[in-house]
Scaffold this motif. Structure first.
Motif, PDB file in Angstrom:
ATOM      1  N   UNK A 187      84.033 -62.228  79.385  1.00  0.00           N
ATOM      2  CA  UNK A 187      85.089 -62.953  79.089  1.00  0.00           C
ATOM      3  C   UNK A 187      85.899 -63.132  77.811  1.00  0.00           C
ATOM      4  N   UNK A 188      85.462 -64.142  77.178  1.00  0.00           N
ATOM      5  CA  UNK A 188      85.897 -64.315  75.933  1.00  0.00           C
ATOM      6  C   UNK A 188      85.910 -63.260  74.739  1.00  0.00           C
TER       7      UNK A 188
ATOM      8  N   UNK B  54      89.371 -60.350  83.038  1.00  0.00           N
ATOM      9  CA  UNK B  54      88.179 -60.397  82.881  1.00  0.00           C
ATOM     10  C   UNK B  54      86.845 -61.302  83.259  1.00  0.00           C
ATOM     11  N   UNK B  55      87.250 -61.949  84.067  1.00  0.00           N
ATOM     12  CA  UNK B  55      86.095 -62.761  84.485  1.00  0.00           C
ATOM     13  C   UNK B  55      86.079 -62.462  86.014  1.00  0.00           C
ATOM     14  N   UNK B  56      87.052 -61.198  87.066  1.00  0.00           N
ATOM     15  CA  UNK B  56      87.386 -60.417  87.925  1.00  0.00           C
ATOM     16  C   UNK B  56      85.889 -59.421  88.444  1.00  0.00           C
ATOM     17  N   UNK B  57      86.646 -58.617  86.819  1.00  0.00           N
ATOM     18  CA  UNK B  57      85.181 -57.270  86.531  1.00  0.00           C
ATOM     19  C   UNK B  57      84.094 -58.111  86.263  1.00  0.00           C
ATOM     20  N   UNK B  58      83.745 -58.743  85.731  1.00  0.00           N
ATOM     21  CA  UNK B  58      82.494 -59.741  85.250  1.00  0.00           C
ATOM     22  C   UNK B  58      81.302 -60.308  85.568  1.00  0.00           C
ATOM     23  N   UNK B  59      82.529 -61.100  86.704  1.00  0.00           N
ATOM     24  CA  UNK B  59      82.051 -61.722  87.908  1.00  0.00           C
ATOM     25  C   UNK B  59      80.813 -62.823  87.205  1.00  0.00           C
ATOM     26  N   UNK B  60      81.000 -63.777  86.053  1.00  0.00           N
ATOM     27  CA  UNK B  60      80.526 -64.748  85.978  1.00  0.00           C
ATOM     28  C   UNK B  60      80.182 -65.647  86.859  1.00  0.00           C
TER      29      UNK B  60
ATOM     30  N   UNK C 115      72.069 -62.008  91.337  1.00  0.00           N
ATOM     31  CA  UNK C 115      73.160 -61.743  91.712  1.00  0.00           C
ATOM     32  C   UNK C 115      74.730 -60.667  91.280  1.00  0.00           C
ATOM     33  N   UNK C 116      75.060 -59.996  91.673  1.00  0.00           N
ATOM     34  CA  UNK C 116      75.920 -59.477  90.478  1.00  0.00           C
ATOM     35  C   UNK C 116      77.297 -58.337  90.690  1.00  0.00           C
ATOM     36  N   UNK C 117      78.286 -58.587  90.493  1.00  0.00           N
ATOM     37  CA  UNK C 117      79.252 -58.066  90.549  1.00  0.00           C
ATOM     38  C   UNK C 117      79.431 -56.491  91.275  1.00  0.00           C
TER      39      UNK C 117
ATOM     40  N   UNK D   3      76.154 -56.181  75.913  1.00  0.00           N
ATOM     41  CA  UNK D   3      76.024 -56.794  74.676  1.00  0.00           C
ATOM     42  C   UNK D   3      75.985 -58.196  74.896  1.00  0.00           C
ATOM     43  N   UNK D   4      76.918 -58.142  75.591  1.00  0.00           N
ATOM     44  CA  UNK D   4      76.428 -60.542  76.104  1.00  0.00           C
ATOM     45  C   UNK D   4      77.061 -60.720  78.070  1.00  0.00           C
ATOM     46  N   UNK D   5      76.335 -61.716  78.121  1.00  0.00           N
ATOM     47  CA  UNK D   5      76.015 -62.072  79.135  1.00  0.00           C
ATOM     48  C   UNK D   5      77.131 -61.971  79.676  1.00  0.00           C
TER      49      UNK D   5
END
Ligand SMILES: Nc1ncnc2c1ncn2[C@@H]1O[C@H](COP(=O)(O)OP(=O)(O)OP(=O)(O)O)[C@@H](O)[C@H]1O
Ligand SMILES: Nc1ncnc2c1ncn2[C@@H]1O[C@H](COP(=O)(O)OP(=O)(O)OP(=O)(O)O)[C@@H](O)[C@H]1O
Ligand SMILES: [Mg+2]
Ligand SMILES: [Mg+2]
Lengths: 257, 255, 304, 255, 257
Positions: free
Chosen positions: D125-126, D197-203, C46-48, D118-120
């Motif tokens: 966010x990190x 960043x979490x809001x944007x990248x949604x882990x 599921x992607x954001x 580049x990253x998961x």
């Protein structure tokens, strides 16, 4: 703040009284510097304080100037409390010049309020010349030698229009010639308007040449007054050779030497 | 002890490292191979030129510059006042710190809506910027005030300098390095935050909007072009600040 | 995974759905972790955001995804090998206003309209409709953008906005939570203007050429599974919304009312091609950048 | 001169201002009147309790805490090293400053695009956090290093202390206040950035995701609940840092 | 870094030579402190430098210790350059103690590398006791009086195993008693291993009691050597009353008084 710079006339009404005070620094409370300590320094006279290093001279001055408050007891000195109309001029043991100001500005700053910009500048330059820094007025403290900084601080203390002057080893780090000049300078200035002065020193000769009242503090805590010598010779024209002087010198040597 | 390095030498080194950066960029872009993810430097540069021709570009840049300027100035004033206050009176400190730490800690995400309700989308980024920067500056100034040399303050007190004099002659000069240090880094963050907020609140004219628009259209080259603009902007601002810092006499600050 | 079509070789694929209504379509597939067979192991994520999907497509991490139709076209023309396998949702945008006097498009004159995503489909569509109705998007109305539809609903509720152009289910939320109500239906309007039969395609389902070449049959299976999934969702909202919450696309409460209105609908690549091309050409006229400069050729459509 | 204020007195004042804040919040929420914009404090509080029951909540919090911790630690290490380097050698300074100022100035939005490639999503966010914090710390440390008392360094040199000794005994203690000051404010920013960043990248597991999810569902009360969580988190972290700062002896730091 | 702490035996091989040097501070370049200045201070002897405040004494020491580099000319002193194996112990004009370290640690720090942790501690405590700070070892500099800080710095300079000792007004800010004790202490320590020493002071008596070579610098810039007096009396048992002393005193008074 009073505008009038007191003259000898009403100076008599002033004096310094420490009444049964006690003081200890918070983090070395176990051994207080003073306990039940009383002392009177007469007005319009120069009181000299001698005593071994670490006995409490600087602390005493800070108590008088009001930078420190006694734990108990009562201290009276013209201009000690913010709101009384007197003024105290303090010469600290270190020059304490503002690094970011030229030597001249350093002095003007403390004068401005009392003399206004123009006179402050004049006065500052006058006193700097007196202490032999005439050609260094625009130097920053970091550009001066140790002794020069000390002299700048002396100029500031002398220039400040105060009723009381407290000096903590003013002439330390100065060479003999300067010491002599400045001692004479102080005498010269002092006789003009006999301001109540306290003078901490280690130099017995200074004590003899300048002191009306000489107090010797005891080593070890709490400090006590080991000896109190009065010297009634007139300031101007005192010499180390007069027999009063020699006699005092002997006593002091016995106590300190 | 500091090693002395000549201006030109510095220039060269700086140039080299910048060149190195470009080289790596170029290399990676070749390696990745698709413009959508990482276009080559020259592509970006050309795109930059093409967007600069558009008049809307300059308006957008102007608007963003204004927002950042406002944001920083407001933060500076607030931060300075609050910092001095908190540093010099533990009462004020106790009073303000809860509010400050709330502003410091509330996520942008949560605040932005209220911001949108209270202000026009043009102002939202300024608001967010202040929210982010002002606590940093406050902390810096507070730090500085606590660090003021007690001995000099004593001097001021014994010579009966008025509060304002002590402030002007002793506090401010001692605090300056902290403030400028804080401001120096705040500026960088400032641009970032303003632009980020612009992306979220999308004012009509804004670098952030430009970024967002080209991102929507997967015009990565354009995204990068806008990025370059942002970078140049904050370099300019930092350069200006450095000039300001240099102008301060009172350099020989020891003894 | 291996590129080889050698029958026994295993192929691992990743199918990505987006949070939000566009993800509804895949609810059943994801719930049962549907496997297409033919030695293909499907994993579901599921992607954001569409952006997230795009980056993962360009880096080849995912083999199937749901995207706005113009994004899909653009990626194709840019040579990021993904084909349109089906339309999974048609337009479900609405014009809301707390001012009931608005009954037709020209009456939007002078209004401040809130919408999301400058440069996204709604933006272009609205501009098109305004122009067709003789309004200048720059002069006659003010367009205010925000990043997410919920913010607009909140702005409506706060009375800060009075007219908004937002997709379902947010239009519905707005109707229930604010004074604003649906006043205009862009789908109908566009059909009228373009003379098309169906609402314009909005979300499409794309498959990687890699998968299609390696396992055409599996690809076909996935498409029919999607069809089944969509029909299931539309016909049993209750189970569906439960599943949707379980997967983490949306809360059941929010999803259930959304399902019927969100334009979820399966149209095969073949059947949708005409409408897709029509819609894309419309965007192309408005702003070539939006579709990648030209219409995608027939290779764009995966017709099994 | 500093006014002495008793601990309890501070507590009271702090409590009052916090109470004041809550009061204003309540007031505004009543004034606005609808929960989907600004729910009342108590509503938020209840909602907070309800989400805290869910196990997913704690996992999300844990994940975010980890990200922030990583982000801060990495930034701290990098910033410390770079700051010392730039502060003590103008060569290093010239070499690094272009790269640093690029990292300082590249808008988050543009970086996130690349980061996501580049990253998961877990790490994005990190990465963003480091990019935002590390330049701040560097600037702070650099500032501090330049401020080290030349006289003490001279002392070290004449007594032939090794570089490491000078570093440990003179540089570090002088720089500490700057670093801690920087870190103190960095922590706040850190949380903000990570969550943004979490809001944007949604882990999958993240406070930011929680925020975003509840906003998508127009659950403003829940948005606020998550906000409260964020605030509490960074308060805790600041509290811990302050303990750390207190633990430093060498307080009487003049003479 | 050499581990062996040199003894009298090979100390002879050392000495301080300033050869036709010139020096000016960058921001006061117009008037250099030294120009074409040469000077030799013999090894294993105590050279005393006298001179008016601001003449260049501290600058001279900094040039010798290597903190400053001459604009031109050449300076030779054991341990001046980082890489030669000698060592210089410097007593600055200000105490320069690390504010964040206790007095004891302040001394241990400079010893560690040479004596190792255990001995450093022993040595530090030994010398602190010698200067009368035995009961203040765990105080932080800020908790000490001016003179006490000065004494801590003296302890550090004495404790450090160096071939050359440079001291800038070491006994300033100390009371007479202490001055005398420390002068005797220095003599006592010095005769054990006659390390090349340079001693800047303003106190003529100190100069007489400690100096083998007495240099008087001229005021004004550039500084020159106004006078060079050699005193061959053995250190231990020198008095101010011996006629050498009285004769030297006269000459110095004439120059400085
Ligand atoms: N950092 C500096 N920058 C510029 N000029 C300086 C600096 N330090 C010293 N000077 C100048 O160099 C001259 C010599 O200074 P120095 O400190 O050597 O004098 P000194 O002999 O030690 O005096 P004192 O006995 O008062 O310590 C002085 O005139 C001073 O103004
Ligand atoms: N800030 C402080 N905290 C704790 N103890 C202090 C502090 N300042 C001074 N003391 C202690 O108080 C005593 C007296 O100090 P003070 O500075 O008054 O001595 P002094 O007579 O001025 O000595 P000197 O002649 O060396 O200046 C000393 O034993 C010192 O250790
Ligand atoms: Mg003292
Ligand atoms: Mg000197």
């Amino acid at each position: 703040m009073p505008e009038n710079n007191r003259k000898a006339s009403d100076a008599e009404t002033f004096g310094i009284k420490l009444d049964n005070i006690s003081f200890a620094y918070p983090d070395t409370a176990k051994d207080p510097v003073f306990r039940a300590f009383s002392m009177k320094m007469p007005a319009a006279k120069v009181s000299v304080i001698l005593g071994p290093s670490g006995c409490g001279k600087t602390t005493l001055l800070n108590l008088v100037s009001g930078l420190l408050e006694p734990g108990s007891g009562y201290i009276d000195a013209a201009g000690r409390s913010e709101n009384d109309k007197g003024r105290i001029s303090v010469l600290f043991q270190e020059p304490r010049l503002l690094p970011w100001r030229s030597v001249r500005r350093n002095i003007e700053i403390v004068l401005n309020k009392h003399l206004g910009a123009v006179n402050s500048r004049k006065t500052a330059e006058h006193y700097l010349t007196l202490v032999g820094l005439g050609s260094f007025m625009d130097y920053y403290p970091a550009q001066l030698s140790g002794g020069m900084r000390q002299r700048a601080a002396i100029a500031r203390a002398f220039a400040y229009p105060a009723d009381t002057i407290l000096m903590d080893e003013p002439f330390q780090a100065l060479d003999l010639g300067l010491k002599i000049n400045l001692t004479e300078l102080f005498t010269k200035l002092w006789v003009e308007d006999r301001r109540t002065s306290v003078f901490v020193t280690h130099d017995i000769n200074e004590a003899i040449l300048l002191g009306d009242e000489i107090f010797v503090l005891s080593p070890g805590k709490p400090a006590e007054i080991l000896e109190h010598i009065t010297n009634n010779d007139p300031h101007s024209g005192r010499t180390l050779e007069s027999e009063t002087s020699i006699e005092i010198e002997k006593r002091l040597y016995r106590l300190l030497g | 002890m500091k090693v002395f390095t000549s201006k030109t030498e510095k220039r060269i080194i700086g140039f080299l490292s910048a060149a190195g950066f470009l080289f790596i960029w170029k290399f990676v872009s070749i390696h990745i191979g698709t413009d959508i993810i990482l276009p080559a430097p020259e592509t970006v540069f050309l795109r930059l030129l093409s967007i600069m021709i558009d008049s809307g570009f300059w308006l957008a840049v102007g608007a963003t510059v204004l927002r950042t300027a406002y944001g920083l100035i407001i933060s500076f004033v607030l931060g300075f006042a609050a910092g001095i206050g908190c540093g010099s009176s533990s009462k004020i400190d106790a009073l303000l710190s809860p509010i400050i730490s709330i502003t410091r800690t509330v996520p942008v995400m949560s605040i932005i809506l209220l911001a949108m309700i209270w202000f026009s989308t043009d102002i939202v980024p300024v608001f967010v910027c202040v929210l982010m920067i002002f606590p940093i500056l406050t902390a810096n100034v507070k730090q500085g005030v606590k660090g003021v040399d007690r001995k000099l303050v004593e001097l001021g007190v014994s010579y009966r300098l008025s509060r304002t004099e002590v402030f002007r002659e002793i506090t401010v000069p001692s605090v300056m390095p902290f403030i400028l240090g804080g401001l120096r880094s705040a500026i960088g963050v400032g641009w970032k935050v303003v632009i980020a907020a612009e992306v979220l609140s999308q004012p009509v004219r804004a670098v952030g909007t430009g970024l967002q628009f080209s991102q929507m259209n997967l015009e990565t080259a354009e995204v990068m072009a806008w990025t370059v603009v942002a970078v140049i902007l904050s370099w300019l601002s930092e350069f200006l600040l450095d000039l300001l810092i240099k102008r301060r006499k009172w350099e020989p600050a020891d003894a | 995974g291996s590129q080889e079509a050698a029958a026994p070789a295993e192929v691992n694929i990743t199918i990505a759905a987006l949070k939000g209504p566009s993800g509804f379509a895949a609810a059943e597939m994801m719930k049962d972790k549907f496997q297409p067979g033919y030695n293909v192991n499907a994993e579901y994520i599921l992607l954001g955001s569409p952006l997230d999907a795009v980056t993962k497509m360009t880096s080849g991490e995912i083999d199937a995804a749901f995207l706005p139709v113009n994004t899909a076209a653009k990626l194709y023309t840019k040579g990021i090998g993904y084909k349109l396998a089906a339309v999974s949702g048609v337009g479900s945008l609405y014009m809301l206003s707390s001012d009931s006097s608005v009954t037709d498009w020209p009456e939007l004159k002078g209004k401040t309209i809130y919408l999301t995503g400058k440069g996204a489909t709604p933006d272009y569509l609205l501009r098109y409709l305004l122009i067709e109705n003789g309004l200048d998007p720059e002069k006659d109305v003010t367009l205010n953008f925000t990043s997410t539809p919920p913010q607009i609903v909140q702005l409506l509720a706060a009375g800060k906005a009075d007219t908004a152009f937002i997709p379902q289910p947010f239009a519905l939320m707005a109707e229930t939570n604010t004074k604003a109500g649906i006043v205009l239906d862009p789908q109908q309007e566009l059909m009228k203007i373009r003379g098309t039969q169906k609402p314009f395609p909005f979300t499409v389902f794309v498959l990687s050429e890699r998968l299609i070449e390696a396992r055409p049959e599996a690809a076909a299976e996935i498409v029919s599974a999607l069809e089944a999934s969509i029909n299931w969702v539309v016909s049993n909202p209750d189970e569906a919304s439960a599943a949707i919450e379980e997967i983490g696309i949306m809360t059941a409460v929010a999803a259930k009312p959304a399902i019927p209105v969100s334009g979820i609908q399966f149209i095969s690549a073949a059947d949708s091609r005409a409408d897709v091309e029509d819609f894309l050409s419309m965007l192309l006229e408005l702003d070539p950048v939006s579709v990648g400069g030209k219409l995608p050729d027939e290779g764009f459509y995966f017709e099994n």
